[in-house]
Design a protein around this motif. Structure first.
Motif, PDB file in Angstrom:
ATOM      1  N   UNK A 114     -27.251  -3.168  26.394  1.00 22.30           N
ATOM      2  CA  UNK A 114     -27.648  -1.840  25.943  1.00 22.30           C
ATOM      3  C   UNK A 114     -29.146  -1.803  25.721  1.00 22.30           C
ATOM      4  N   UNK A 115     -29.737  -0.650  26.010  1.00 17.10           N
ATOM      5  CA  UNK A 115     -31.159  -0.431  25.764  1.00 17.10           C
ATOM      6  C   UNK A 115     -31.317   0.541  24.592  1.00 17.10           C
ATOM      7  N   UNK A 116     -32.272   0.239  23.730  1.00 19.51           N
ATOM      8  CA  UNK A 116     -32.503   1.104  22.584  1.00 19.51           C
ATOM      9  C   UNK A 116     -33.841   0.798  21.928  1.00 19.51           C
ATOM     10  N   UNK A 117     -34.259   1.669  21.046  1.00 22.06           N
ATOM     11  CA  UNK A 117     -35.498   1.501  20.302  1.00 22.06           C
ATOM     12  C   UNK A 117     -35.189   1.386  18.820  1.00 22.06           C
ATOM     13  N   UNK A 118     -35.909   0.512  18.177  1.00 24.21           N
ATOM     14  CA  UNK A 118     -35.700   0.283  16.750  1.00 24.21           C
ATOM     15  C   UNK A 118     -37.044   0.035  16.085  1.00 24.21           C
ATOM     16  N   UNK A 119     -37.230   0.649  14.917  1.00 19.14           N
ATOM     17  CA  UNK A 119     -38.480   0.489  14.184  1.00 19.14           C
ATOM     18  C   UNK A 119     -38.424  -0.794  13.366  1.00 19.14           C
ATOM     19  N   UNK A 120     -39.364  -1.677  13.600  1.00 23.29           N
ATOM     20  CA  UNK A 120     -39.451  -2.939  12.859  1.00 23.29           C
ATOM     21  C   UNK A 120     -40.864  -3.095  12.325  1.00 23.29           C
ATOM     22  N   UNK A 121     -40.992  -3.870  11.285  1.00 16.32           N
ATOM     23  CA  UNK A 121     -42.289  -4.052  10.649  1.00 16.32           C
ATOM     24  C   UNK A 121     -42.647  -5.531  10.613  1.00 16.32           C
ATOM     25  N   UNK A 122     -43.879  -5.817  10.967  1.00 21.24           N
ATOM     26  CA  UNK A 122     -44.382  -7.178  10.877  1.00 21.24           C
ATOM     27  C   UNK A 122     -44.713  -7.499   9.426  1.00 21.24           C
ATOM     28  N   UNK A 123     -44.839  -8.781   9.079  1.00 22.69           N
ATOM     29  CA  UNK A 123     -45.242  -9.121   7.710  1.00 22.69           C
ATOM     30  C   UNK A 123     -46.589  -8.527   7.324  1.00 22.69           C
ATOM     31  N   UNK A 124     -47.489  -8.394   8.310  1.00 24.28           N
ATOM     32  CA  UNK A 124     -48.789  -7.811   8.005  1.00 24.28           C
ATOM     33  C   UNK A 124     -48.651  -6.362   7.572  1.00 24.28           C
ATOM     34  N   UNK A 125     -47.802  -5.604   8.279  1.00 24.20           N
ATOM     35  CA  UNK A 125     -47.608  -4.199   7.932  1.00 24.20           C
ATOM     36  C   UNK A 125     -46.891  -4.067   6.592  1.00 24.20           C
ATOM     37  N   UNK A 126     -45.919  -4.943   6.348  1.00 21.94           N
ATOM     38  CA  UNK A 126     -45.232  -4.923   5.064  1.00 21.94           C
ATOM     39  C   UNK A 126     -46.208  -5.185   3.916  1.00 21.94           C
ATOM     40  N   UNK A 127     -47.107  -6.149   4.120  1.00 20.82           N
ATOM     41  CA  UNK A 127     -48.093  -6.455   3.080  1.00 20.82           C
ATOM     42  C   UNK A 127     -49.058  -5.293   2.873  1.00 20.82           C
ATOM     43  N   UNK A 128     -49.493  -4.664   3.968  1.00 18.77           N
ATOM     44  CA  UNK A 128     -50.425  -3.541   3.853  1.00 18.77           C
ATOM     45  C   UNK A 128     -49.784  -2.370   3.106  1.00 18.77           C
ATOM     46  N   UNK A 129     -48.509  -2.083   3.375  1.00 12.44           N
ATOM     47  CA  UNK A 129     -47.820  -0.989   2.691  1.00 12.44           C
ATOM     48  C   UNK A 129     -47.653  -1.307   1.211  1.00 12.44           C
ATOM     49  N   UNK A 130     -47.335  -2.561   0.912  1.00 13.64           N
ATOM     50  CA  UNK A 130     -47.145  -2.938  -0.490  1.00 13.64           C
ATOM     51  C   UNK A 130     -48.442  -2.815  -1.274  1.00 13.64           C
ATOM     52  N   UNK A 131     -49.552  -3.255  -0.691  1.00 15.42           N
ATOM     53  CA  UNK A 131     -50.842  -3.145  -1.376  1.00 15.42           C
ATOM     54  C   UNK A 131     -51.270  -1.695  -1.515  1.00 15.42           C
ATOM     55  N   UNK A 132     -50.877  -0.863  -0.542  1.00 12.89           N
ATOM     56  CA  UNK A 132     -51.300   0.535  -0.555  1.00 12.89           C
ATOM     57  C   UNK A 132     -50.711   1.289  -1.732  1.00 12.89           C
ATOM     58  N   UNK A 133     -49.498   0.958  -2.134  1.00 13.83           N
ATOM     59  CA  UNK A 133     -48.844   1.721  -3.202  1.00 13.83           C
ATOM     60  C   UNK A 133     -49.075   1.128  -4.579  1.00 13.83           C
ATOM     61  N   UNK A 134     -49.820   0.017  -4.679  1.00 13.07           N
ATOM     62  CA  UNK A 134     -50.105  -0.577  -5.984  1.00 13.07           C
ATOM     63  C   UNK A 134     -51.199   0.208  -6.705  1.00 13.07           C
ATOM     64  N   UNK A 135     -51.065   0.306  -8.021  1.00 11.89           N
ATOM     65  CA  UNK A 135     -52.145   0.883  -8.818  1.00 11.89           C
ATOM     66  C   UNK A 135     -53.291  -0.113  -8.928  1.00 11.89           C
ATOM     67  N   UNK A 136     -54.404   0.326  -9.511  1.00  8.90           N
ATOM     68  CA  UNK A 136     -55.567  -0.552  -9.599  1.00  8.90           C
ATOM     69  C   UNK A 136     -55.274  -1.779 -10.453  1.00  8.90           C
ATOM     70  N   UNK A 137     -54.592  -1.600 -11.576  1.00  9.97           N
ATOM     71  CA  UNK A 137     -54.281  -2.737 -12.435  1.00  9.97           C
ATOM     72  C   UNK A 137     -53.336  -3.706 -11.745  1.00  9.97           C
TER      73      UNK A 137
END
Length: 498
Positions: free
Chosen positions: A8-31
């Protein structure tokens, strides 16, 4: 059914560890981000802070030739304070051949690289400050127990007092009845109900004044009893609190003047004395932990232009340690060299994630300032309607990314410090076919209430009519909702004697 193999052929959204880390840092407050950076510095030897006066003229290995985006409006500029990287003058091919540019998707750092979580401070460390992590403000219960320890009492009275203090809520009122308190005391002590009431009188003499009251009337009388006997209108205030508190709550001042046989000016002074008391004495004891706000973005006006810049004091600049990076060799496959190569790659991606966070925050903050320039110039009444979709379209990002950027991020403006989400609000149609921000409508309602006649306060319907005369079409129930969100009481409760 027979088992079979199917392609079967299909598309699936996956995230690399780099993207996961960037998203996590993006939503952190300054403290939270500062704590994350500190943990990264302690666990990764390849990372170090940039100190004042350090030379950063080396080529940035993360640079790809792209320039930071600048806002379209020429009146708004911002300063680039993104994280920089300092690399040693060594042949990059010496260590980069075995460091992948991207990690496989749906993996974690721990699956590929070694971590140094064991190097983090533990509870057995001599430098670990337990009080800094666990201390909170003084609670009402501890404040009362401290006074109880200083009060001369018998052992039996002290047991009764402890039961009474346990029944006092955060507002300072005694929730349990004297009978319930009596039933909770050990029967072997042979305590009578009169003894419980006597000890209650002792507890009601503690600070703050009015503590241990069973209702509002008793709370006010306890506070009035601590006033000097020569206080003007004290006798009338006690009489009002004891006999006519319900009439005062209904704002029936004419009936109060008749029953207390006071003139309007005299009644006003008595009411002012009552209003100087605290209806919730327990809330005067601060029991919460102090919360600090560090602005992520600073907005200021210079030469008739609004400048937007990141708070350089909020997040330290990082770089790769040149000495340790020079130890990495391509041909060496020893455990030590592998560990250092893994730490180097993790450091590079951590810095790149910080850089991406700063760029995204600057884009969003710049667009917010461009949309809400009227607020910065004239105040809340000039606030324009703004939703996440508007900023997402302007910066070319998804709305979920904008939501992460604006959560727990603060902007320092000449009018104060505001969370970025404060600048987003829904709109209400105007008579001219335009739109008015709900924040601006709240500001207008607040202004109208502040200027109203205290003897005849404006009702919600009257406020809706005044708004309609200004071209803003708002229903009465919407006015009531905005008024409640501002903490403004209904018109029946705003009536005052002047």
């Amino acid at each position: 059914m027979k088992p079979s193999l199917v392609l079967k052929m299909g598309q699936q959204l996956t995230m690399t560890p780099q993207l996961q880390q960037a998203i996590r840092l993006l939503q952190l407050s300054t403290l939270d981000l500062q704590q994350e950076i500190q943990e990264a510095l302690e666990s990764n030897p390849m990372l170090e802070r940039q100190e004042e006066g350090d030379d950063f003229d080396h080529v940035d290995p993360l640079a790809n030739g792209d320039e930071l985006p600048t806002p379209g409006n020429q009146e708004i500029t911002f300063k680039d304070t993104t994280t920089t990287v300092d690399m040693p003058d060594v042949d990059e091919s010496e260590w980069s051949d075995r460091i992948p540019g991207e990690l496989p998707v749906d993996t974690a750092w721990e699956d590929v690289y070694q971590t140094s979580a064991s190097n983090l401070p533990s509870s057995e460390d001599d430098e670990w400050d337990f009080t800094a992590r666990t201390s909170v403000g003084e609670s009402l219960q501890s404040h009362l127990l401290w006074q109880l320890n200083l009060a001369p009492m018998s052992d039996t009275d002290r047991v009764i007092a402890l039961s009474i203090i346990d029944g006092i809520n955060n507002d300072g009122y005694l929730e349990e009845s004297l009978e319930d308190i009596l039933s909770s005391i050990d029967p072997e002590l042979e305590v009578e109900l009169d003894e419980v009431e006597v000890v209650l009188r002792r507890v009601q003499q503690f600070e703050p004044a009015g503590i241990g009251a069973r209702n509002l009337r008793e709370c006010l009388l306890l506070q009035l009893n601590q006033f000097p006997a020569k206080t003007p209108w004290l006798t009338e205030a006690k009489r009002l609190a004891s006999d006519y508190l319900d009439i005062l709550g209904s704002r029936d001042y004419s009936q109060l003047m008749r029953r207390m046989k006071l003139k309007e000016d005299e009644l006003r002074q008595v009411i002012e004395l009552i209003q100087s008391l605290h209806p919730r004495p327990g809330s005067q004891i601060e029991s919460g932990e102090a919360e600090y706000v560090i602005p992520d973005v600073i907005v200021r006006k210079h030469n008739d232009r609004w400048l937007v810049e990141l708070n350089q004091e909020a997040v330290p600049k990082l770089r790769v340690n040149a000495q340790y990076a020079g130890f990495v060799r391509r041909a060496d496959s020893s455990a030590d060299n592998t560990f250092m190569r893994n730490q180097l790659q993790e450091a590079r991606w951590f810095i790149k994630s910080l850089q991406s966070r700063n760029e995204t925050l600057m884009k969003v903050a710049t667009q917010i300032v461009e949309h809400q320039r009227g607020f910065l110039e004239y105040g809340e009444e000039a606030m324009k309607p703004l939703v996440l979709h508007d900023i997402a379209e302007a910066v070319g990002m998804h709305e979920s990314t904008i939501s992460r950027v604006t959560t727990q991020k603060f902007m320092h403006t000449p009018r104060g410090i505001y969370e970025l989400k404060y600048f987003f609000s829904s709109h209400v149609n105007t008579a001219e076919g335009g739109e008015c921000s709900s924040t601006a409508i709240r500001a207008i309602i607040k202004k109208l209430v502040a200027a109203e006649n205290a003897k005849k306060p404006l009702s919600d319907s009257k406020i809706a009519g005044l708004l309609e005369s200004q071209g803003i079409q708002v229903a009465r129930r919407t006015v009531a909702k905005y008024r409640e969100s501002l903490g403004i009481a209904p018109s029946s409760e705003r009536k005052r004697l002047v």
